[in-house]
Enzyme design. Structure first.
Site, short mmCIF file in Angstrom:
data_model
loop_
_atom_site.label_atom_id
_atom_site.label_comp_id
_atom_site.label_asym_id
_atom_site.label_seq_id
_atom_site.Cartn_x
_atom_site.Cartn_y
_atom_site.Cartn_z
N HIS A 18 0.39 -1.33 -0.20
CA HIS A 18 -0.05 -0.37 -0.15
C HIS A 18 1.12 1.04 0.10
O HIS A 18 1.70 1.54 0.87
CB HIS A 18 -1.37 0.21 1.28
CG HIS A 18 -2.08 1.03 1.23
ND1 HIS A 18 -2.63 2.05 0.59
CD2 HIS A 18 -3.14 1.14 1.63
CE1 HIS A 18 -3.55 2.57 0.18
NE2 HIS A 18 -3.90 1.99 1.45
N TYR A 25 -1.22 7.39 3.42
CA TYR A 25 -0.48 6.25 4.65
C TYR A 25 0.62 6.27 4.26
O TYR A 25 1.95 6.94 3.49
CB TYR A 25 -1.35 5.11 4.07
CG TYR A 25 -2.68 4.83 4.41
CD1 TYR A 25 -2.77 5.88 5.84
CD2 TYR A 25 -3.11 4.82 3.50
CE1 TYR A 25 -4.95 5.66 5.74
CE2 TYR A 25 -4.89 4.82 3.55
CZ TYR A 25 -5.17 5.12 4.95
OH TYR A 25 -6.42 5.50 5.40
#
Ligand code: FNR
Length: 369
Positions: free
Chosen positions: A179, A184
């Site tokens: 990810h 993030y």
């Protein structure tokens, strides 16, 4: 006639997907201390019996403080493998394929889950981390002020990605998706909006991409060589038209194209192209197929890298057009599958394809009338 491209198998390395529709990773906020539960088995299982080509399981934290919420999944200890293996085995019996998204939430960690109230003790408010810390980097008033990671801690996170990958492999996962999107931790490092470091992890594009590339190598080393690796990126911070950030360098498509070449050379097989999520000031014009142009431009610029398009792709005709015009190699849907676990079957109907919807009722392979 020929079977539409969407329903033709797709092979990358030794993985052959039965069709080219992917379930995008979606958080379920239904883990207990990071452990997968029956909620995951049932919801992933219900998707699997309705025939998507690949399901990518939700953002799964490689360390406890990398969870978005206390209800998010984790793969930081061996005991977490068992339930995951049960899910993987179920999908495989159905003839499906499944991957898992490995993540660290960075400054967006320790947030409240949308539907449930965890006790205060379930949070880790003193241990929310980012490339650059301090009040200016607090995501919003519902998140805490992050602290800056030391180089030693960065190395620990890289290793944690590697160990979590080894656990995913033990569970029998067909692929792992790193990810790198949506604000993030990896995206925080990539974007000059959120990375103000002056050491080897900040500054130049090469330095900002160092953490990602170390993660890619750690994941690649810990996953069977014949199985592919996916990476999800935000192609842009989407702030080109934001007045307040006019003079601030941000994350843009050209940088994504550059790092796409680097990660391809480091062993990423498939790039899953999303956008945004790194600043609340972003200006998103979300609409049908809105992220497809990013996927298309990356695919054109980076030969040898397969690309997934995602974002408000809602029917089979759209999916087929994306594939036949070579804008992407795979199409993913998120909310479409929440509305209809049989999204892929609906797409088959749109394209006049007879697709088997579960192993129980399958009388052979996909046909087209
Ligand atoms: C998401 N999305 C998401 N993305 C991701 O990379 N990891 C994740 O864990 C999640 N979690 C998540 C939960 C829920 C409930 C939604 C609706 C979305 C984003 C998702 O994968 C997808 O990129 C977007 O939803 C856009 O695609 P659709 O929904 O327009 O097909």
């Amino acid at each position: 006639d020929a079977i539409p491209l969407v329903f033709q198998p797709f092979t990358v390395k030794d993985l052959t997907l039965p069709n080219r529709i992917v379930v995008a990773p979606m958080c379920m906020y239904s883990s207990k201390d990071g452990f997968f539960t029956n909620f995951h088995l049932v919801s992933i299982g219900s998707l699997a019996i309705h025939g998507p080509g690949l399901i990518i399981q939700e953002a799964t934290a490689v360390l406890p403080n990398g969870r978005i919420t206390p209800g998010c999944a984790g793969l930081w200890e061996d005991a977490q493998i068992n339930k995951l293996k049960e899910i993987v085995d179920f999908v495989h019996v159905q003839g499906g394929k499944v991957g898992i998204q490995l993540a660290h939430a960075g400054r967006k960690a320790s947030a409240k889950a949308p539907y449930t109230n965890h006790p205060e003790s379930a949070f880790w408010r003193d241990n929310v981390v980012a490339p650059t810390g301090g009040a200016a980097f607090q995501w919003d008033e519902n998140h805490v002020i992050p602290r800056e990671l030391s180089v030693e801690e960065i190395q620990e996170i890289v290793q944690a990605f590697g160990s979590a990958t080894a656990r995913a492999a033990q569970a029998g996962m067909d692929t792992v998706e790193i990810h790198g999107a949506h604000g993030y931790l990896i995206h925080n490092f990539l974007s000059p909006l959120t990375n103000k470091r002056t050491d080897k992890y900040g500054g130049s594009l090469e330095n900002r991409a160092r953490f990602l590339l170390e993660v890619v190598r750690a994941v690649r080393e810990n996953f069977p060589a014949e199985k592919p690796i996916f990476l999800r990126v935000s192609a842009s911070d989407l702030v080109e038209n934001v007045e307040q950030l006019k003079n601030e360098p941000s994350w843009e498509l050209q940088q994504t194209i550059q790092i796409a070449q680097w990660v391809r050379d480091a062993g990423v097989d498939v790039l899953h192209v999303s956008s945004g999520g790194n600043t609340a000031l972003q200006s998103i014009k979300a609409g049908p197929l809105y992220q497809v142009p990013f996927a298309e431009q990356i695919k054109k610029a980076v030969p040898g890298l397969h690309v997934v398009a995602v974002g408000i792709i809602t029917n089979g005709v759209q999916a087929e057009e994306i594939l036949t015009s070579e804008k992407a190699d795979l199409v993913a849907a998120g909310r479409g599958f929440l509305r209809h676990p049989n999204f892929a079957l609906n797409a088959a109907r749109d394209l006049n394809v007879k697709a088997a919807f579960s192993q129980q009722y399958s009388r052979g392979r996909t046909t087209h009338s």
